[in-house]
Design a protein around this motif. Structure first.
Motif, short mmCIF file in Angstrom:
data_model
loop_
_atom_site.label_atom_id
_atom_site.label_comp_id
_atom_site.label_asym_id
_atom_site.label_seq_id
_atom_site.Cartn_x
_atom_site.Cartn_y
_atom_site.Cartn_z
N LYS A 26 0.84 -1.20 0.00
CA LYS A 26 0.00 0.00 0.00
C LYS A 26 0.87 1.25 0.00
O LYS A 26 1.94 1.27 0.59
CB LYS A 26 -0.89 0.04 1.25
N ALA A 27 0.40 2.29 -0.66
CA ALA A 27 1.08 3.58 -0.60
C ALA A 27 0.68 4.26 0.71
O ALA A 27 -0.46 4.18 1.15
CB ALA A 27 0.69 4.44 -1.78
N LEU A 28 1.65 4.88 1.35
CA LEU A 28 1.43 5.65 2.58
C LEU A 28 1.96 7.05 2.35
O LEU A 28 2.72 7.27 1.43
CB LEU A 28 2.22 5.02 3.74
N ASN A 29 1.58 7.99 3.20
CA ASN A 29 2.25 9.28 3.12
C ASN A 29 3.30 9.34 4.22
O ASN A 29 3.30 8.53 5.15
CB ASN A 29 1.27 10.46 3.13
N VAL A 30 4.21 10.27 4.10
CA VAL A 30 5.32 10.38 5.03
C VAL A 30 4.82 10.58 6.45
O VAL A 30 5.35 10.00 7.40
CB VAL A 30 6.28 11.52 4.61
N ALA A 31 3.76 11.35 6.63
CA ALA A 31 3.21 11.59 7.97
C ALA A 31 2.75 10.29 8.62
O ALA A 31 2.96 10.08 9.81
CB ALA A 31 2.05 12.59 7.89
N ALA A 32 2.16 9.39 7.85
CA ALA A 32 1.71 8.09 8.39
C ALA A 32 2.91 7.24 8.80
O ALA A 32 2.86 6.55 9.84
CB ALA A 32 0.85 7.36 7.36
N VAL A 33 3.96 7.28 8.02
CA VAL A 33 5.18 6.54 8.37
C VAL A 33 5.77 7.12 9.65
O VAL A 33 6.15 6.37 10.56
CB VAL A 33 6.21 6.59 7.22
N LEU A 34 5.83 8.43 9.75
CA LEU A 34 6.35 9.07 10.95
C LEU A 34 5.56 8.64 12.18
O LEU A 34 6.12 8.35 13.23
CB LEU A 34 6.28 10.60 10.82
N LYS A 35 4.24 8.60 12.05
CA LYS A 35 3.39 8.21 13.17
C LYS A 35 3.72 6.79 13.64
O LYS A 35 3.81 6.53 14.84
CB LYS A 35 1.91 8.32 12.78
N GLN A 36 3.94 5.89 12.69
CA GLN A 36 4.31 4.51 13.05
C GLN A 36 5.66 4.48 13.76
O GLN A 36 5.83 3.77 14.75
CB GLN A 36 4.36 3.63 11.81
#
Length: 83
Positions: A26-36
């Motif tokens: 799945k494509a994610l945005n950078v903000a979602a990766v940061l949150k993880q």
């Protein structure tokens, strides 16, 4: 997998040079990766919540809204100063 790299003082404070994140295609945005990443522990939360944190996808500076997907390289680093 998204290959996440940390540079300069950020790498030293996190004691991590590289982190692999599964995104299940799945494509994610950078903000979602940061949150993880921030959810790992308090140190990661503090260091990755800095307002001056810079990020790049495939060696191009991007905003937190940028998309990342399998095979991408995502890098985080503090602002660079020079003389």
């Amino acid at each position: 997998m998204i290959k996440i790299l940390f540079f300069a003082a950020l790498r030293e404070r996190l004691n991590c040079e590289e982190y692999l994140l599964s995104c299940d295609g799945k494509a994610l945005n950078v903000a979602a990766v940061l949150k993880q990443l921030q959810s790992r522990d308090n140190l990661w939360q503090r260091e990755l919540s800095r307002a001056d944190l810079l990020c790049a996808v495939n060696q191009q500076l991007v905003p937190l809204t940028a998309s990342v997907q399998d095979g991408d390289e995502l890098a985080f680093f503090p602002p660079v100063t020079g003389g």
